[in-house]
Design a protein around this motif. Structure first.
Motif, PDB file in Angstrom:
ATOM      1  N   SER A  90       0.835  -1.193   0.000  1.00 32.72           N
ATOM      2  CA  SER A  90       0.000   0.000   0.000  1.00 32.72           C
ATOM      3  C   SER A  90       0.874   1.249   0.000  1.00 32.72           C
ATOM      4  O   SER A  90       1.507   1.583   0.993  1.00 32.72           O
ATOM      5  N   ASN A  91       0.949   1.915  -1.131  1.00 28.90           N
ATOM      6  CA  ASN A  91       1.593   3.229  -1.175  1.00 28.90           C
ATOM      7  C   ASN A  91       0.885   4.080  -2.220  1.00 28.90           C
ATOM      8  O   ASN A  91      -0.031   3.600  -2.880  1.00 28.90           O
ATOM      9  N   ASP A  92       1.335   5.316  -2.344  1.00 27.92           N
ATOM     10  CA  ASP A  92       0.623   6.232  -3.238  1.00 27.92           C
ATOM     11  C   ASP A  92       0.668   5.756  -4.680  1.00 27.92           C
ATOM     12  O   ASP A  92      -0.319   5.812  -5.401  1.00 27.92           O
ATOM     13  N   ALA A  93       1.841   5.266  -5.074  1.00 27.93           N
ATOM     14  CA  ALA A  93       1.976   4.826  -6.475  1.00 27.93           C
ATOM     15  C   ALA A  93       0.992   3.712  -6.775  1.00 27.93           C
ATOM     16  O   ALA A  93       0.329   3.702  -7.816  1.00 27.93           O
ATOM     17  N   ALA A  94       0.864   2.792  -5.829  1.00 25.88           N
ATOM     18  CA  ALA A  94      -0.027   1.659  -6.049  1.00 25.88           C
ATOM     19  C   ALA A  94      -1.470   2.134  -6.160  1.00 25.88           C
ATOM     20  O   ALA A  94      -2.222   1.682  -7.035  1.00 25.88           O
ATOM     21  N   TRP A  95      -1.853   3.053  -5.293  1.00 27.79           N
ATOM     22  CA  TRP A  95      -3.236   3.521  -5.326  1.00 27.79           C
ATOM     23  C   TRP A  95      -3.537   4.292  -6.601  1.00 27.79           C
ATOM     24  O   TRP A  95      -4.605   4.153  -7.190  1.00 27.79           O
ATOM     25  N   SER A  96      -2.586   5.096  -7.036  1.00 27.65           N
ATOM     26  CA  SER A  96      -2.868   5.873  -8.252  1.00 27.65           C
ATOM     27  C   SER A  96      -2.921   4.936  -9.453  1.00 27.65           C
ATOM     28  O   SER A  96      -3.721   5.116 -10.372  1.00 27.65           O
ATOM     29  N   TRP A  97      -2.100   3.889  -9.413  1.00 24.10           N
ATOM     30  CA  TRP A  97      -2.153   2.878 -10.480  1.00 24.10           C
ATOM     31  C   TRP A  97      -3.558   2.267 -10.524  1.00 24.10           C
ATOM     32  O   TRP A  97      -4.172   2.125 -11.574  1.00 24.10           O
ATOM     33  N   THR A  98      -4.076   1.934  -9.339  1.00 23.75           N
ATOM     34  CA  THR A  98      -5.383   1.298  -9.261  1.00 23.75           C
ATOM     35  C   THR A  98      -6.487   2.210  -9.795  1.00 23.75           C
ATOM     36  O   THR A  98      -7.325   1.790 -10.598  1.00 23.75           O
ATOM     37  N   LEU A  99      -6.450   3.487  -9.331  1.00 26.48           N
ATOM     38  CA  LEU A  99      -7.492   4.418  -9.778  1.00 26.48           C
ATOM     39  C   LEU A  99      -7.471   4.561 -11.285  1.00 26.48           C
ATOM     40  O   LEU A  99      -8.512   4.526 -11.958  1.00 26.48           O
ATOM     41  N   SER A 100      -6.259   4.715 -11.810  1.00 23.11           N
ATOM     42  CA  SER A 100      -6.128   4.922 -13.242  1.00 23.11           C
ATOM     43  C   SER A 100      -6.622   3.689 -13.996  1.00 23.11           C
ATOM     44  O   SER A 100      -7.300   3.799 -15.021  1.00 23.11           O
ATOM     45  N   LEU A 101      -6.336   2.509 -13.455  1.00 24.06           N
ATOM     46  CA  LEU A 101      -6.797   1.264 -14.081  1.00 24.06           C
ATOM     47  C   LEU A 101      -8.314   1.218 -14.107  1.00 24.06           C
ATOM     48  O   LEU A 101      -8.937   0.882 -15.125  1.00 24.06           O
ATOM     49  N   TRP A 102      -8.924   1.573 -12.969  1.00 22.79           N
ATOM     50  CA  TRP A 102     -10.392   1.522 -12.899  1.00 22.79           C
ATOM     51  C   TRP A 102     -11.029   2.412 -13.955  1.00 22.79           C
ATOM     52  O   TRP A 102     -11.939   2.002 -14.675  1.00 22.79           O
ATOM     53  N   LEU A 103     -10.501   3.640 -14.066  1.00 19.05           N
ATOM     54  CA  LEU A 103     -11.091   4.586 -15.018  1.00 19.05           C
ATOM     55  C   LEU A 103     -10.916   4.093 -16.451  1.00 19.05           C
ATOM     56  O   LEU A 103     -11.866   4.034 -17.239  1.00 19.05           O
ATOM     57  N   ARG A 104      -9.661   3.715 -16.772  1.00 20.09           N
ATOM     58  CA  ARG A 104      -9.357   3.243 -18.127  1.00 20.09           C
ATOM     59  C   ARG A 104     -10.271   2.094 -18.534  1.00 20.09           C
ATOM     60  O   ARG A 104     -10.871   2.090 -19.597  1.00 20.09           O
ATOM     61  N   CYS A 105     -10.354   1.127 -17.641  1.00 20.80           N
ATOM     62  CA  CYS A 105     -11.095  -0.078 -17.987  1.00 20.80           C
ATOM     63  C   CYS A 105     -12.582   0.218 -18.142  1.00 20.80           C
ATOM     64  O   CYS A 105     -13.248  -0.335 -19.026  1.00 20.80           O
ATOM     65  N   THR A 106     -13.111   1.082 -17.289  1.00 27.34           N
ATOM     66  CA  THR A 106     -14.540   1.380 -17.374  1.00 27.34           C
ATOM     67  C   THR A 106     -14.864   2.098 -18.681  1.00 27.34           C
ATOM     68  O   THR A 106     -15.846   1.758 -19.364  1.00 27.34           O
ATOM     69  N   VAL A 107     -14.028   3.099 -19.011  1.00 27.95           N
ATOM     70  CA  VAL A 107     -14.262   3.807 -20.274  1.00 27.95           C
ATOM     71  C   VAL A 107     -14.206   2.828 -21.440  1.00 27.95           C
ATOM     72  O   VAL A 107     -15.098   2.810 -22.305  1.00 27.95           O
ATOM     73  N   SER A 108     -13.185   1.975 -21.459  1.00 26.78           N
ATOM     74  CA  SER A 108     -13.021   1.036 -22.577  1.00 26.78           C
ATOM     75  C   SER A 108     -14.194   0.074 -22.656  1.00 26.78           C
ATOM     76  O   SER A 108     -14.707  -0.226 -23.734  1.00 26.78           O
ATOM     77  N   PHE A 109     -14.620  -0.397 -21.494  1.00 34.02           N
ATOM     78  CA  PHE A 109     -15.713  -1.359 -21.473  1.00 34.02           C
ATOM     79  C   PHE A 109     -16.986  -0.743 -22.029  1.00 34.02           C
ATOM     80  O   PHE A 109     -17.695  -1.344 -22.845  1.00 34.02           O
ATOM     81  N   MET A 110     -17.262   0.517 -21.600  1.00 31.90           N
ATOM     82  CA  MET A 110     -18.492   1.151 -22.066  1.00 31.90           C
ATOM     83  C   MET A 110     -18.417   1.465 -23.555  1.00 31.90           C
ATOM     84  O   MET A 110     -19.415   1.371 -24.275  1.00 31.90           O
ATOM     85  N   ALA A 111     -17.214   1.828 -24.027  1.00 31.57           N
ATOM     86  CA  ALA A 111     -17.060   2.050 -25.468  1.00 31.57           C
ATOM     87  C   ALA A 111     -17.333   0.754 -26.232  1.00 31.57           C
ATOM     88  O   ALA A 111     -17.998   0.744 -27.276  1.00 31.57           O
ATOM     89  N   GLY A 112     -16.845  -0.336 -25.679  1.00 28.05           N
ATOM     90  CA  GLY A 112     -17.099  -1.639 -26.298  1.00 28.05           C
ATOM     91  C   GLY A 112     -18.588  -1.953 -26.342  1.00 28.05           C
ATOM     92  O   GLY A 112     -19.100  -2.454 -27.342  1.00 28.05           O
ATOM     93  N   LEU A 113     -19.292  -1.631 -25.283  1.00 29.99           N
ATOM     94  CA  LEU A 113     -20.742  -1.856 -25.241  1.00 29.99           C
ATOM     95  C   LEU A 113     -21.445  -1.062 -26.331  1.00 29.99           C
ATOM     96  O   LEU A 113     -22.376  -1.548 -26.972  1.00 29.99           O
ATOM     97  N   TRP A 114     -20.976   0.156 -26.520  1.00 27.46           N
ATOM     98  CA  TRP A 114     -21.583   0.999 -27.562  1.00 27.46           C
ATOM     99  C   TRP A 114     -21.442   0.313 -28.913  1.00 27.46           C
ATOM    100  O   TRP A 114     -22.399   0.199 -29.668  1.00 27.46           O
TER     101      TRP A 114
END
Lengths: 219, 329, 252
Positions: A90-114
């Motif tokens: 648990s450190n800042d780098a890890a958390w920012s990696w996680t947040l960025s992953l969540w956003l990226r994946c959600t956007v991509s997934f919804m684009a795929g749904l479209w």
């Protein structure tokens, strides 16, 4: 099958459906690429992209119910996956990696749904033709698409027949063995059907070379 | 098994896509000589079979989740590596474009991990083992079981490499994700090995003539096969020895529930979490040893399964009847 | 194309043995003149489908490589490996299960498959697709997915795909199986419109009475009876001996 591009004319004709098929594909790929390239510190841009995709989904006539259901199945797994890194260290780098992953994946997934929603399979094949994909691959995709429907029906009949006999219960190894037999039987019948279909193709002059109605690289 | 968009970096996707494109092109070229005018119907049908076969859910030992067939080795055993690779690639393409299952940008990586490693790599292992064990039905099943197990571990190791390349710059130690994924893949690999073996055993008992011998024209040369087998074994060992792994959610069942195919899924409403809903918390801290242990136990289970399934097959197979081709006279 | 002094289809002592050793056809000899509609009836496993597949060179028969002594001739031409493409142009084959025959994602692609293989240009192919579908009353289904059609509609699309190749002989394997009465009647009308030679293998004897003028009874790979429809089908001796029944319409 109404909520997706499966099947032929689903009757939806929104502004998104009217776009050329190739543009739909490129647009979706572009959004996914951009989402993958935006670094975390520019998260508002990522949010903007998400909003854009959401507008696209609304314009395409995707119902809220459908979207929520797909996301409800997708997000928990993404959350778990993303969390496992900060849990290990648990450190800042890890958390920012996680947040960025969540956003990226959600956007991509919804684009795929479209894309799923606005691109009928037939248009996909035409576009692939236009982009000079190998004709054999396109012919096989068409063949697969057609027979997938038939095999699904066959699978349903096999499972009903099985359920009629043993109610689908029993210890796990029994279920595994029966399920494997169902797949095996499906495979046997489908291979036999492929032989008959091959004969039907020969009967109509098939010589192994692929020809399409749009007249490009025939032969 | 599918890698979602956003998990891998764009440049990694691009590289994997380029390799996959080459593999597909090469497969298409070999296929033309291999199956001639039967290539289109047989390969297209095999893709449909794998696609439909993935809809059959296998309960996981009382857990509220289930797994399914991946099919790379099964397709390659039935039709050879070239058609097998193409069939799995097409399944992945259709899942990505029609179901939003998997990803568009990561399609290349998915094809590389599952179609190329699964069908080419799996076939190389299968052909090599059969060369040692011979041409009997029991040998066929054992070889396919082991090939299926190695193909899943190989795909897992490859994913690790891709994932490490992608998250290198983030300054993150992705060990948590990776060791978690070794556990998942051990389980998935055992499942894939068991299903592949059982399906093949059934097919051999009914229509042994449909399963070709690996030395048929168009198969890989011996040297290439040994090289590929060595590579697969190395990848598998890497997956077990290093707690080194990752995975992404599989949404095929989810898609199936949304679309019309949910009719098929009535039996197991709990399957929506699919293969990946094992509680994550502790495993993230697990050191390498238990994780490697999972791989070793999996290997043992698979070898035992290979022997048992081979025995069952030997008992069930009747002398091969030649297809008489008279359908519904 | 049609050489009128030659029979449309001729079999000369045709025998066929499957690779597993089973003798499916034994010394079958018969000739069908142009424009005749012939039914082949007989119990299951009598060799009907096997016989039909020979007319299109679909089985690996040794006769395919015998140029001078061919056992099957279409329009006076021996069915041999080198002439297969030509023969398949002349003989249209309707298979029993329409799902075996409709392998394209849309109706249009499927009907176009045969004409495209003939090497015709795009305009000609499209014209033939249109004609073929119009002949079976399915002209408004161009972009449909065959999976969405009923069995009867699928059968008609199959027929359109064959008619679009412009055959002079139609070979039909169990054309009425799984059809409801209306679909069956529609099929009957379409087939009556067809001007060429018809060879039908079927269990549907009423269909035979309505369509065919001649009947061959096949059992154990041999022709057991051959004659005008009413005479053969109303003969209780022939019918009972070969696992068939005299249809109600012909009982006295």
């Amino acid at each position: 099958m109404g909520t997706s591009g499966i099947g032929s004319d689903t009757g939806s004709h929104s502004i998104c459906h009217a776009l050329p098929a190739g543009m739909k594909l490129l647009l979706t790929l572009g959004i996914i690429l951009v989402a993958g390239l935006i670094p975390l510190e520019h998260w508002p841009a990522q949010g903007l992209l998400l909003a854009l995709v959401f507008v696209g989904l609304s314009l395409a006539g995707v119902t809220m119910r459908y979207l929520v259901r797909r996301l409800a199945l997708f997000l928990p797994l993404l959350l778990v996956f993303g969390l496992s890194v900060p849990m290990a260290r648990s450190n800042d780098a890890a958390w920012s990696w996680t947040l960025s992953l969540w956003l990226r994946c959600t956007v991509s997934f919804m684009a795929g749904l479209w894309l799923v929603h606005v691109l009928p399979f037939r248009d996909l094949l035409t576009t692939l033709r236009y982009w000079h994909f190998p004709p054999a691959l396109i012919a096989m995709l068409g063949f697969m698409y057609r027979y997938t429907f038939i095999l699904w029906d066959e699978l349903r009949r096999l499972r009903n027949a099985r359920a009629a006999r043993d109610f689908g219960g029993g210890p796990w190894w029994r279920v595994w063995s029966i399920n494997s037999q169902v797949i095996g039987l499906l495979l046997l019948r489908a291979m036999e059907r492929a032989e008959r279909t091959h004969r039907a193709m020969l009967a109509r002059g098939w010589d192994g070379s692929i020809r399409f109605l749009d007249g490009k690289d025939a032969g | 098994m599918h890698i979602r968009d956003g998990i891998l970096a764009p440049e990694v996707c691009l590289a994997a896509g380029a390799i996959s494109l080459g593999a597909i092109t090469y497969s298409l070229r070999r296929l033309r000589f291999d199956l001639e005018d039967r290539a289109v119907p047989l390969t297209g049908m095999m893709a449909a079979i794998v696609f439909a076969g993935q809809m059959v859910n296998f309960p996981l030992f009382g857990l509220p989740v289930s797994g399914h067939l991946l099919g790379g080795v099964l397709a390659a055993v039935m039709l050879g590596p070239w058609a097998g690779c193409l069939a799995i690639s097409m399944v992945l393409i259709v899942q990505a474009v029609l179901f939003s299952d998997g990803g568009l940008m990561s399609l290349g990586a998915n094809i590389l991990n599952m179609a190329v490693v699964g069908a080419w790599g799996g076939y190389a292992v299968y052909a090599t083992i059969r060369r040692i064990l011979g041409n009997g039905a029991a040998a066929t099943v054992s070889a396919a079981v082991i090939a299926a197990w190695l193909s899943v571990l190989g795909a897992a190791a490859l994913f690790c490499a891709e994932f490490l390349c992608s998250s290198r710059s983030a300054g993150v130690d992705p060990r948590g994700v990776l060791s978690l994924m070794v556990l998942y893949h051990s389980l998935i690999g055992v499942g894939e090995a068991l299903i592949t073996g059982a399906v093949l055993s059934f097919v051999l008992a009914r229509r042994g003539d449909l399963v070709p011998t690996p030395n048929a024209p168009g198969s890989v040369g011996t040297i290439g096969r040994f090289a590929a087998t060595g590579l697969m074994a190395a990848l598998a060992v890497a997956a077990i020895v290093a707690p080194f792994k990752s995975e992404s959610p599989d949404g095929l069942d989810a898609a199936a529930q949304d679309l019309k195919f949910d009719k098929l899924e009535v039996e197991r409403p709990a399957l929506v979490l699919d293969d990946y809903a094992i509680p994550v918390a502790e495993s993230a801290w697990w050191p390498a040893l238990p994780v490697s242990l999972a791989g070793i136990v999996g290997t043992l289970v698979v070898f035992i399964a290979a022997v048992v399934l081979a025995g069952i097959t030997r008992r069930n197979v009747v002398p091969i009847r030649v297809a008489d081709g008279s359908h519904g006279n | 194309m049609a050489n009128s002094d030659q029979p449309a289809m001729e079999l000369r002592r045709l025998s066929f043995r499957y690779p597993n050793g089973r003798l499916a056809l034994e010394e079958i000899t018969c000739a069908v003149p142009h424009g005749e509609r012939v039914a082949i009836v007989g119990p299951s496993g009598a060799g009907k489908s096997t016989l039909l597949m020979h007319l299109n060179g679909l089985l690996p028969s040794p006769s395919l490589s015998k140029d001078d002594d061919a056992q099957v001739a279409i329009e006076g031409q021996a069915v041999t490996r080198s002439r297969l493409q030509q023969i398949r142009r002349q003989v249209g084959f309707l298979f029993q299960d329409p799902d075996d025959q409709l392998f394209c994602p849309t109706v249009q692609d499927d009907v176009a498959f045969g004409p495209l293989n003939l090497g015709l240009d795009r305009a000609e192919v499209l014209a033939r697709v249109e004609q073929g579908l119009a002949a079976v009353g399915m002209a408004d289904c161009l972009t449909r997915n065959p999976s969405e059609l009923s069995t009867g509609e699928r059968k008609r699309v199959c027929l359109a795909g064959i008619l679009a190749c412009g055959p002079s002989i139609l070979v039909l394997d169990e054309p009425t199986s799984n059809l409801d009465p209306r679909a069956r009647r529609q099929l009957l009308h379409i087939l009556r419109e067809f001007a060429g030679t018809l060879i039908v293998a079927t269990h549907d004897l009423d269909f035979v009475i309505d369509l065919c003028s001649r009947v061959l009874v096949l059992e154990s790979g041999k022709v057991q009876a051959d004659g005008p429809t009413e005479r053969v089908l109303s003969d209780p001796l022939i019918m009972d001996r070969h696992g068939l029944e005299v249809p109600w319409r012909l009982r006295r």
